[in-house]
Design a protein around this motif. Structure first.
Motif, PDB file in Angstrom:
ATOM      1  N   ILE A  84     -26.502  51.522  23.920  1.00 22.44           N
ATOM      2  CA  ILE A  84     -26.356  50.288  22.923  1.00 22.44           C
ATOM      3  C   ILE A  84     -27.501  49.264  23.648  1.00 22.44           C
ATOM      4  N   GLU A  85     -28.320  48.937  22.635  1.00 24.57           N
ATOM      5  CA  GLU A  85     -29.456  48.175  23.185  1.00 24.57           C
ATOM      6  C   GLU A  85     -28.968  46.672  23.147  1.00 24.57           C
ATOM      7  N   PHE A  86     -29.190  45.896  24.359  1.00 22.68           N
ATOM      8  CA  PHE A  86     -28.837  44.462  24.414  1.00 22.68           C
ATOM      9  C   PHE A  86     -30.089  43.423  24.499  1.00 22.68           C
ATOM     10  N   TYR A  87     -31.086  44.000  25.147  1.00 22.03           N
ATOM     11  CA  TYR A  87     -32.166  42.891  25.414  1.00 22.03           C
ATOM     12  C   TYR A  87     -33.680  43.844  26.194  1.00 22.03           C
ATOM     13  N   THR A  88     -34.535  43.488  25.433  1.00 27.48           N
ATOM     14  CA  THR A  88     -35.935  44.190  25.897  1.00 27.48           C
ATOM     15  C   THR A  88     -36.848  42.784  26.280  1.00 27.48           C
ATOM     16  N   GLY A  89     -37.569  42.917  27.062  1.00 30.28           N
ATOM     17  CA  GLY A  89     -38.580  41.877  27.221  1.00 30.28           C
ATOM     18  C   GLY A  89     -39.258  41.745  28.578  1.00 30.28           C
ATOM     19  N   PRO A  90     -40.155  40.782  28.749  1.00 32.67           N
ATOM     20  CA  PRO A  90     -40.980  40.645  30.033  1.00 32.67           C
ATOM     21  C   PRO A  90     -40.054  40.525  31.050  1.00 32.67           C
ATOM     22  N   TYR A  91     -40.592  41.123  32.212  1.00 35.08           N
ATOM     23  CA  TYR A  91     -39.926  40.984  33.743  1.00 35.08           C
ATOM     24  C   TYR A  91     -40.653  39.787  34.270  1.00 35.08           C
ATOM     25  N   ASN A  92     -40.059  38.546  34.486  1.00 34.57           N
ATOM     26  CA  ASN A  92     -40.544  37.437  34.898  1.00 34.57           C
ATOM     27  C   ASN A  92     -40.271  37.506  36.501  1.00 34.57           C
ATOM     28  N   ALA A  93     -41.456  37.973  37.448  1.00 32.77           N
ATOM     29  CA  ALA A  93     -41.031  38.026  38.777  1.00 32.77           C
ATOM     30  C   ALA A  93     -41.263  36.680  39.553  1.00 32.77           C
ATOM     31  N   SER A  94     -41.709  35.706  38.707  1.00 31.22           N
ATOM     32  CA  SER A  94     -41.921  34.438  39.198  1.00 31.22           C
ATOM     33  C   SER A  94     -40.787  33.391  39.671  1.00 31.22           C
ATOM     34  N   VAL A  95     -39.732  34.040  38.753  1.00 30.59           N
ATOM     35  CA  VAL A  95     -38.280  33.382  38.955  1.00 30.59           C
ATOM     36  C   VAL A  95     -37.479  34.162  39.753  1.00 30.59           C
ATOM     37  N   LYS A  96     -36.314  33.659  40.531  1.00 31.09           N
ATOM     38  CA  LYS A  96     -35.582  34.054  41.221  1.00 31.09           C
ATOM     39  C   LYS A  96     -34.367  34.902  40.553  1.00 31.09           C
ATOM     40  N   TRP A  97     -34.077  34.355  39.469  1.00 32.25           N
ATOM     41  CA  TRP A  97     -33.082  35.325  38.632  1.00 32.25           C
ATOM     42  C   TRP A  97     -33.338  34.973  36.996  1.00 32.25           C
ATOM     43  N   ARG A  98     -33.064  35.864  36.225  1.00 34.24           N
ATOM     44  CA  ARG A  98     -33.212  35.786  34.813  1.00 34.24           C
ATOM     45  C   ARG A  98     -31.942  35.749  34.123  1.00 34.24           C
ATOM     46  N   TYR A  99     -31.646  35.033  33.253  1.00 33.19           N
ATOM     47  CA  TYR A  99     -30.541  35.217  32.309  1.00 33.19           C
ATOM     48  C   TYR A  99     -30.917  35.207  30.905  1.00 33.19           C
ATOM     49  N   TYR A 100     -30.013  36.169  30.362  1.00 34.17           N
ATOM     50  CA  TYR A 100     -30.116  36.041  28.734  1.00 34.17           C
ATOM     51  C   TYR A 100     -28.619  36.359  28.161  1.00 34.17           C
ATOM     52  N   GLU A 101     -28.463  35.824  26.960  1.00 31.31           N
ATOM     53  CA  GLU A 101     -27.398  35.804  26.223  1.00 31.31           C
ATOM     54  C   GLU A 101     -27.504  36.294  24.799  1.00 31.31           C
ATOM     55  N   SER A 102     -26.560  36.738  24.229  1.00 31.12           N
ATOM     56  CA  SER A 102     -26.590  37.061  22.719  1.00 31.12           C
ATOM     57  C   SER A 102     -25.136  37.372  22.224  1.00 31.12           C
ATOM     58  N   THR A 103     -24.870  37.222  21.124  1.00 31.18           N
ATOM     59  CA  THR A 103     -23.716  37.558  20.248  1.00 31.18           C
ATOM     60  C   THR A 103     -23.681  38.937  20.060  1.00 31.18           C
ATOM     61  N   LEU A 104     -22.831  39.603  20.537  1.00 30.36           N
ATOM     62  CA  LEU A 104     -22.756  41.098  20.421  1.00 30.36           C
ATOM     63  C   LEU A 104     -22.714  41.441  18.944  1.00 30.36           C
ATOM     64  N   ASP A 105     -23.451  42.537  18.500  1.00 34.17           N
ATOM     65  CA  ASP A 105     -23.342  42.973  16.968  1.00 34.17           C
ATOM     66  C   ASP A 105     -22.141  43.412  16.652  1.00 34.17           C
ATOM     67  N   ARG A 106     -21.583  43.144  15.575  1.00 37.96           N
ATOM     68  CA  ARG A 106     -20.203  43.561  15.209  1.00 37.96           C
ATOM     69  C   ARG A 106     -19.864  45.144  15.147  1.00 37.96           C
ATOM     70  N   HIS A 107     -20.845  45.724  15.123  1.00 36.77           N
ATOM     71  CA  HIS A 107     -20.840  47.115  14.920  1.00 36.77           C
ATOM     72  C   HIS A 107     -20.815  48.030  16.204  1.00 36.77           C
ATOM     73  N   VAL A 108     -20.597  47.100  17.401  1.00 35.14           N
ATOM     74  CA  VAL A 108     -20.572  47.775  18.587  1.00 35.14           C
ATOM     75  C   VAL A 108     -19.211  48.527  18.768  1.00 35.14           C
ATOM     76  N   PRO A 109     -19.173  49.682  19.167  1.00 30.40           N
ATOM     77  CA  PRO A 109     -17.723  50.254  19.290  1.00 30.40           C
ATOM     78  C   PRO A 109     -16.846  49.705  20.036  1.00 30.40           C
ATOM     79  N   HIS A 110     -15.300  49.795  20.004  1.00 32.79           N
ATOM     80  CA  HIS A 110     -14.513  49.378  20.533  1.00 32.79           C
ATOM     81  C   HIS A 110     -14.423  50.288  21.881  1.00 32.79           C
TER      82      HIS A 110
END
Length: 208
Positions: A120-146
């Motif tokens: 299940i894909e959650f996020y794909t994007g650039p890897y920013n090595a200039s910051v110490k940590w990275r954070y991403y949030e998103s509402t989970l798709d309703r079709h994600v299996p239980h």
């Protein structure tokens, strides 16, 4: 005719090689360095007391309603410069061992082209090595299996080759060490209305 047959055979071999080409090129997960610290939670990271750290979370997340946040950073045991070749990150939800039992379509394999753990894909994007940590949030798709999940982050270089990873559980998937397992329910809603109607029924019963 013989030449034509040889040309046709060569074309078929080329076509077959293209069809059998794999997404990960036969890379084994065990061959990749586990360089990233990854954590997942519906709660935002505390940027005052423990910046870049998500508190351990075990509980229910309602698919289609709740947000999931993921933090990833380079493990402190690796030297500065390790991230120099990191260009993109791909984060996926992965079935925990308890949700793989009796389900071969979720079976874990070391060969990433055969592995069915992280579908299940959650996020794909650039890897920013200039910051110490990275954070991403998103509402989970309703079709994600239980199921119960952990999160894995794959890192690619500029050529798109997989070079490292990290995940929110121990590499062997042992549930005793999986601190960020969470349950996603795509079919159960919070019983808010049920509680409301029950309260109304009780009130009318006593009034009557």
């Amino acid at each position: 005719m013989a030449l034509h047959g040889l040309m046709l055979l060569a074309s078929l071999l080329v076509l077959l090689s293209c069809l059998t080409e794999t997404a990960y090129g036969g890379i084994l997960l065990s061959s990749l360095p586990n360089t990233l610290d990854v954590s997942a939670s519906p709660h935002k990271p505390d940027q005052v007391n423990t910046p870049g750290v998500l508190l351990n979370f075990v509980g229910n997340i309602i698919a289609g309603e709740d947000k999931l946040g993921v933090v990833w950073s380079l493990n402190n045991s690796f030297p500065v410069g390790t991230e120099a070749a990191y260009k993109t990150v791909n984060i996926k939800l992965c079935y925990a061992p308890v949700s793989q039992v009796g389900k071969p379509e979720r079976k874990t394999e070391d060969d990433l082209d055969k592995d069915k753990t992280c579908q299940i894909e959650f996020y794909t994007g650039p890897y920013n090595a200039s910051v110490k940590w990275r954070y991403y949030e998103s509402t989970l798709d309703r079709h994600v299996p239980h199921a119960s999940y952990f999160v894995r982050a794959y890192v690619n270089d500029s050529a798109g080759v997989l070079v490292a990873y990290g995940q929110s559980s121990e590499p062997n998937g042992n549930e005793n060490y999986t601190v960020n397992i969470f349950v996603v329910s795509g079919s159960h809603k919070r019983p808010k209305m049920v509680s409301i109607w029950f309260s109304v029924f009780v009130l009318l019963f006593f009034v009557a």
